[in-house]
Design a protein around this motif. Structure first.
Motif, PDB file in Angstrom:
ATOM      1  N   LEU A 176      -2.849  62.777 -53.552  1.00 56.19           N
ATOM      2  CA  LEU A 176      -3.464  62.703 -52.229  1.00 56.19           C
ATOM      3  C   LEU A 176      -3.837  64.106 -51.772  1.00 56.19           C
ATOM      4  O   LEU A 176      -3.013  65.032 -51.829  1.00 56.19           O
ATOM      5  N   LEU A 177      -5.066  64.268 -51.327  1.00 53.41           N
ATOM      6  CA  LEU A 177      -5.525  65.530 -50.752  1.00 53.41           C
ATOM      7  C   LEU A 177      -5.496  65.430 -49.235  1.00 53.41           C
ATOM      8  O   LEU A 177      -5.919  64.421 -48.658  1.00 53.41           O
ATOM      9  N   SER A 178      -4.991  66.481 -48.601  1.00 52.41           N
ATOM     10  CA  SER A 178      -4.989  66.551 -47.135  1.00 52.41           C
ATOM     11  C   SER A 178      -5.454  67.935 -46.719  1.00 52.41           C
ATOM     12  O   SER A 178      -5.230  68.925 -47.425  1.00 52.41           O
ATOM     13  N   ALA A 179      -6.107  68.005 -45.556  1.00 51.28           N
ATOM     14  CA  ALA A 179      -6.656  69.272 -45.061  1.00 51.28           C
ATOM     15  C   ALA A 179      -6.139  69.531 -43.657  1.00 51.28           C
ATOM     16  O   ALA A 179      -6.278  68.678 -42.772  1.00 51.28           O
ATOM     17  N   GLY A 180      -5.533  70.706 -43.483  1.00 59.43           N
ATOM     18  CA  GLY A 180      -5.127  71.196 -42.177  1.00 59.43           C
ATOM     19  C   GLY A 180      -5.531  72.647 -42.078  1.00 59.43           C
ATOM     20  O   GLY A 180      -6.714  72.994 -42.126  1.00 59.43           O
ATOM     21  N   HIS A 181      -4.536  73.545 -41.967  1.00 59.56           N
ATOM     22  CA  HIS A 181      -4.824  74.971 -42.116  1.00 59.56           C
ATOM     23  C   HIS A 181      -5.265  75.276 -43.541  1.00 59.56           C
ATOM     24  O   HIS A 181      -6.155  76.101 -43.772  1.00 59.56           O
ATOM     25  N   VAL A 182      -4.602  74.622 -44.488  1.00 58.97           N
ATOM     26  CA  VAL A 182      -4.939  74.771 -45.906  1.00 58.97           C
ATOM     27  C   VAL A 182      -5.102  73.378 -46.505  1.00 58.97           C
ATOM     28  O   VAL A 182      -4.727  72.366 -45.900  1.00 58.97           O
ATOM     29  N   ILE A 183      -5.690  73.332 -47.691  1.00 56.30           N
ATOM     30  CA  ILE A 183      -5.831  72.078 -48.427  1.00 56.30           C
ATOM     31  C   ILE A 183      -4.605  71.912 -49.321  1.00 56.30           C
ATOM     32  O   ILE A 183      -4.273  72.806 -50.102  1.00 56.30           O
ATOM     33  N   LYS A 184      -3.949  70.763 -49.203  1.00 56.44           N
ATOM     34  CA  LYS A 184      -2.738  70.501 -49.983  1.00 56.44           C
ATOM     35  C   LYS A 184      -2.959  69.254 -50.838  1.00 56.44           C
ATOM     36  O   LYS A 184      -3.592  68.293 -50.396  1.00 56.44           O
ATOM     37  N   MET A 185      -2.421  69.313 -52.038  1.00 62.65           N
ATOM     38  CA  MET A 185      -2.445  68.168 -52.951  1.00 62.65           C
ATOM     39  C   MET A 185      -1.022  67.642 -53.080  1.00 62.65           C
ATOM     40  O   MET A 185      -0.098  68.390 -53.439  1.00 62.65           O
ATOM     41  N   TRP A 186      -0.829  66.353 -52.742  1.00 64.27           N
ATOM     42  CA  TRP A 186       0.501  65.749 -52.683  1.00 64.27           C
ATOM     43  C   TRP A 186       0.691  64.788 -53.861  1.00 64.27           C
ATOM     44  O   TRP A 186      -0.249  64.111 -54.284  1.00 64.27           O
ATOM     45  N   ASP A 187       1.917  64.730 -54.325  1.00 65.89           N
ATOM     46  CA  ASP A 187       2.334  63.714 -55.283  1.00 65.89           C
ATOM     47  C   ASP A 187       2.803  62.500 -54.478  1.00 65.89           C
ATOM     48  O   ASP A 187       3.787  62.571 -53.729  1.00 65.89           O
ATOM     49  N   GLU A 189       4.259  59.814 -55.265  1.00 67.97           N
ATOM     50  CA  GLU A 189       5.558  59.215 -55.597  1.00 67.97           C
ATOM     51  C   GLU A 189       6.696  59.954 -54.905  1.00 67.97           C
ATOM     52  O   GLU A 189       7.597  59.330 -54.337  1.00 67.97           O
ATOM     53  N   THR A 190       6.645  61.281 -54.932  1.00 63.26           N
ATOM     54  CA  THR A 190       7.732  62.068 -54.345  1.00 63.26           C
ATOM     55  C   THR A 190       7.406  62.594 -52.954  1.00 63.26           C
ATOM     56  O   THR A 190       8.293  63.125 -52.271  1.00 63.26           O
ATOM     57  N   LYS A 191       6.117  62.509 -52.530  1.00 61.60           N
ATOM     58  CA  LYS A 191       5.658  63.049 -51.237  1.00 61.60           C
ATOM     59  C   LYS A 191       5.903  64.552 -51.154  1.00 61.60           C
ATOM     60  O   LYS A 191       6.203  65.093 -50.079  1.00 61.60           O
ATOM     61  N   GLU A 192       5.770  65.245 -52.276  1.00 65.73           N
ATOM     62  CA  GLU A 192       5.935  66.689 -52.317  1.00 65.73           C
ATOM     63  C   GLU A 192       4.594  67.342 -52.642  1.00 65.73           C
ATOM     64  O   GLU A 192       3.709  66.731 -53.264  1.00 65.73           O
ATOM     65  N   VAL A 193       4.475  68.622 -52.233  1.00 64.69           N
ATOM     66  CA  VAL A 193       3.228  69.352 -52.442  1.00 64.69           C
ATOM     67  C   VAL A 193       3.089  69.695 -53.920  1.00 64.69           C
ATOM     68  O   VAL A 193       3.990  70.293 -54.525  1.00 64.69           O
ATOM     69  N   TYR A 194       1.952  69.329 -54.480  1.00 62.73           N
ATOM     70  CA  TYR A 194       1.675  69.630 -55.879  1.00 62.73           C
ATOM     71  C   TYR A 194       0.926  70.956 -56.015  1.00 62.73           C
ATOM     72  O   TYR A 194       1.254  71.784 -56.859  1.00 62.73           O
ATOM     73  N   ARG A 195      -0.096  71.187 -55.182  1.00 66.30           N
ATOM     74  CA  ARG A 195      -0.849  72.453 -55.169  1.00 66.30           C
ATOM     75  C   ARG A 195      -1.318  72.742 -53.753  1.00 66.30           C
ATOM     76  O   ARG A 195      -1.379  71.850 -52.897  1.00 66.30           O
ATOM     77  N   LYS A 196      -1.669  74.027 -53.527  1.00 66.07           N
ATOM     78  CA  LYS A 196      -2.265  74.472 -52.271  1.00 66.07           C
ATOM     79  C   LYS A 196      -3.550  75.233 -52.572  1.00 66.07           C
ATOM     80  O   LYS A 196      -3.608  75.995 -53.541  1.00 66.07           O
ATOM     81  N   PHE A 197      -4.549  75.047 -51.686  1.00 65.84           N
ATOM     82  CA  PHE A 197      -5.848  75.712 -51.848  1.00 65.84           C
ATOM     83  C   PHE A 197      -6.278  76.267 -50.484  1.00 65.84           C
ATOM     84  O   PHE A 197      -6.216  75.556 -49.472  1.00 65.84           O
ATOM     85  N   THR A 198      -6.697  77.518 -50.476  1.00 62.76           N
ATOM     86  CA  THR A 198      -7.162  78.160 -49.244  1.00 62.76           C
ATOM     87  C   THR A 198      -8.562  78.724 -49.481  1.00 62.76           C
ATOM     88  O   THR A 198      -8.870  79.192 -50.574  1.00 62.76           O
ATOM     89  N   GLY A 199      -9.382  78.684 -48.443  1.00 53.99           N
ATOM     90  CA  GLY A 199     -10.728  79.220 -48.590  1.00 53.99           C
ATOM     91  C   GLY A 199     -11.661  78.875 -47.452  1.00 53.99           C
ATOM     92  O   GLY A 199     -12.740  79.449 -47.347  1.00 53.99           O
ATOM     93  N   HIS A 200     -11.275  77.955 -46.564  1.00 55.52           N
ATOM     94  CA  HIS A 200     -12.125  77.577 -45.431  1.00 55.52           C
ATOM     95  C   HIS A 200     -11.546  78.172 -44.150  1.00 55.52           C
ATOM     96  O   HIS A 200     -10.335  78.095 -43.905  1.00 55.52           O
ATOM     97  N   SER A 201     -12.427  78.749 -43.332  1.00 60.34           N
ATOM     98  CA  SER A 201     -11.991  79.334 -42.066  1.00 60.34           C
ATOM     99  C   SER A 201     -12.061  78.347 -40.914  1.00 60.34           C
ATOM    100  O   SER A 201     -11.440  78.570 -39.873  1.00 60.34           O
ATOM    101  N   THR A 202     -12.808  77.258 -41.066  1.00 55.17           N
ATOM    102  CA  THR A 202     -12.914  76.234 -40.028  1.00 55.17           C
ATOM    103  C   THR A 202     -12.298  74.931 -40.518  1.00 55.17           C
ATOM    104  O   THR A 202     -11.822  74.835 -41.646  1.00 55.17           O
ATOM    105  N   ALA A 203     -12.314  73.930 -39.639  1.00 50.73           N
ATOM    106  CA  ALA A 203     -11.680  72.647 -39.964  1.00 50.73           C
ATOM    107  C   ALA A 203     -12.414  71.959 -41.114  1.00 50.73           C
ATOM    108  O   ALA A 203     -13.636  71.827 -41.103  1.00 50.73           O
TER     109      ALA A 203
END
Length: 646
Positions: A176-187, A189-203
């Protein structure tokens, strides 16, 4: 795969149904859901939520296609196979109140309501591709996993420090991908962060998985787009975790508003992308995702639409959907109240394509003639009449009695013209009494606000001239304060046009412009294209203020000259002063007189009173000496007076 749009509040959700593209779901500003049939080009269904005004729809997403059986057809197996097909049924709508509504197009009614989990407005919803699960992101920074079979929350976790603006589930349903301050990729099954991506200054408003490959093969890519950003970024999920920067960028002409994507399943298959921008243009991309690309990629084809008038104006595109045929695209264009749906074939060999269509800009609403006739009711002097336009204001009843007798005969056949209505509402009647009541002032303010709205909508110079002729600052401020926000920009444009006229007219318009800037500054500051709309006003003010500094200097110098000339004239007007002395006093004292005075003064150790008594005895004995002493005494007194005067 369903598409969940994490769109901004000012963008109206507009999504085609998956696979067959049979339906187009549009949520209007009033919260109504309209489902259009793309085959028959007609309105299929309309749903009005119970709280559609307070809880407007912020995002919509079609669920996975389900098998809908119309009934057992065992005897006719061929027809049974034709009737048993997958159709788009469920539609999820996120609201500003924090609830999620599930609407069923097969039933034509509300399927269920998911609430109680979010404390803020829902920004994005996205379906699980296989299971009957739905994910929603909200302003309360939480992600909620809903179970549609039970209608309850299955899981809830905090995703970010900021609001969750976009979601996307991988094609295999594991990430699952979610976007807030940063983009996070979630697993999931465990509801844990798999990866983080940063690069956008706006929403971040858009998240899509671009490939359906597993993440362990360095072949998993996803796409992201942000508000006020004219680039779409593609990210690669690598095993070595060296995925801090985007690998591919797609250039756009404006902020992305609607995106449709067909993912690739292998390196030999290209990703097809259709992006509708905020400026109403469609951009088509086709790219093989195989590692980074340094230069931003331009669209392979850009599509614009215009009408068939002599001076063509652009027609905005609302949404686009790709099909199996690379050249066939389903388009929705026009306005959200009555969109036009059309399946067109685009020659992708050309870089720029312009389609001309004859689209009616105004909606044809049928009205009965009897209901549209204006009837003047019989009223007495004590009653109040409500004027359409602004709530809570009344109209004067002074001049309504003059024309009633003349219009009694033909009142059923003839409507009142604007000139007759203006004649009945006497704008120039100002009360001469000093103690006028507040009700009269508010009544006049209401009339001005209503007439100003009518003048701006009809571009009637007579109405606007009567309104703009007032010189009362209090009346101007109250009238501007009662205007709705939709009339602020037309009022500013009208004032700008009148400011370019005669200087006396400009002096009156400046008062209105000052009142508008004082009362509606916050609204004007929120407009994104304010500089373009007020460009003429800026240039005109700069040209007129350009000589103000020099004129101020000239005014100061002229003021000094006039004051000096006035001072000289006043000094010459005063009569000459007589400088001759009125009294002349000449001092005749000499050194001998000073010495005699000093001798006459007694010493410090002598007995002064004994000398005076002896002198008196001598004066009594010798009358001649007494007279001489008297004369000397007078002279001594004169000398003492002289010394005192000095």
């Amino acid at each position: 795969m369903a598409a969940g749009d994490g769109s901004l509040p000012q963008q109206l959700p507009c999504v085609f149904s998956p696979k067959s593209r049979q339906y187009l779901a549009v949520c209007a500003q009033d919260g109504r859901l309209r489902v259009w049939n793309t085959d028959s080009k007609t309105l299929q269904q309309e749903f009005v939520p119970s709280a559609h005004l307070s809880a407007t729809c912020t995002c919509i997403a079609w669920g996975p296609c389900r098998t809908v059986k119309e009934g057992p057809q065992r005897k006719k197996r061929k027809s049974e196979a034709a009737q048993v097909e997958e159709k788009a049924d469920l539609l999820a709508m996120g609201t500003a109140a924090g609830t999620v509504l599930i609407y069923s197009t097969a039933k034509g009614a509300l399927h269920c309501t998911l609430d109680g989990a979010h404390s803020g407005g829902v920004n994005c919803v996205h379906w699980h591709p296989e299971d009957s699960l739905l994910y929603s992101g909200s302003d309360d920074t939480n992600i909620v996993e809903w179970d549609l079979q039970s209608g309850k929350t299955r899981s809830k976790w905090k995703a970010d420090r900021a609001a969750v603006t976009s979601l996307s589930v991988s094609p295999d349903g594991k990430l699952l991908l979610s976007a807030g301050h940063v983009i996070k990729m979630w697993d999931l099954e465990t509801k844990e962060v798999y990866r983080k991506f940063t690069g956008h200054s706006t929403a971040v408003t858009t998240l899509r998985f671009a490939t359906s490959r597993p993440p362990d093969s360095n072949g998993l890519y996803f796409l992201s787009g942000a508000a006020h950003d004219r680039l779409l970024s593609v990210w690669q999920v690598r095993e070595d975790r060296k995925d801090k920067n985007s690998v591919v960028s797609f250039t756009l002409t404006d902020e992305p508003q609607h995106i449709d994507l067909i993912p690739s399943s292998s390196k030999e298959e290209a990703v097809r992308l259709a992006v509708v921008c905020k400026d109403g243009q469609l951009h088509l991309f086709e790219h093989f995702l195989n590692g980074p690309c340094k230069k931003p990629l331009s669209p392979s084809c850009s599509v614009q639409m215009s009408d068939t008038q002599d001076t063509p104006s652009p027609i905005p595109l609302l949404a686009a959907a790709l099909g199996a045929d690379p050249r066939a695209v389903m388009l929705a264009y026009g306005n959200h109240l009555q969109p036009v749906m059309e399946k067109v074939e685009i020659n992708t060999a050309e870089r720029h394509v312009c389609l001309t269509r004859d689209v009616k800009t105004s909606l044809s609403l049928s009205m009965e003639t009897t209901a549209s006739k204006v009837k003047t009711p019989v009223i007495n002097a004590k009653s109040k009449v409500l004027v359409p336009g602004l709530p809570g204001h009344t109209a004067p009843l002074t001049a309504a009695q003059q024309g009633t007798e003349k219009r009694k005969k033909d009142s059923d056949n003839k409507e009142l013209s604007i000139a007759e209505r203006l004649g009945e509402i006497d704008l120039e009647a100002v009360s001469s009494q000093k103690g006028a009541s507040r009700a009269t002032a508010s009544l006049q303010t209401d009339n001005f606000a209503v007439l100003l709205m009518q003048g701006l909508e009809s571009n009637d110079d007579d109405i606007l001239n009567k309104v703009f002729q007032t010189r009362k600052d209090v009346l101007i401020k109250k009238t501007v304060a009662r205007l709705p926000l939709s009339a602020v920009i037309p009022l500013v444009e009208e004032l700008t046009k009148r400011l370019q006229g005669h200087p006396l007219t400009a002096c009156l318009m400046v008062r209105w412009l000052k009142a508008v800037l004082m009362h509606h500054t916050s609204y004007l500051a929120s407009l994104p294209d304010l500089v373009a709309q007020l460009g003429v006003l800026y240039h005109m003010i700069e040209s007129r203020v350009k000589m103000f500094h020099k004129l101020t200097k000239l005014h100061g110098k002229l003021h000094l000259l006039t004051t000096q000339v006035a001072a000289n004239d006043s000094s010459n007007a005063v009569s000459e002063v007589d400088h001759t002395a009125k009294l002349v006093y000449e001092e005749e004292s000499s050194d001998e007189d000073d010495a005699s005075v000093d001798e006459a003064l007694p010493d410090e150790g002598s007995d002064h009173w004994d000398e005076e008594e002896a002198m008196q005895d001598d004066e009594d004995d010798d009358p001649d000496r007494r007279e001489e002493a008297k004369a000397n005494g007078e002279e001594d007194m004169e000398h003492e007076n002289e010394s005192e005067e000095e």
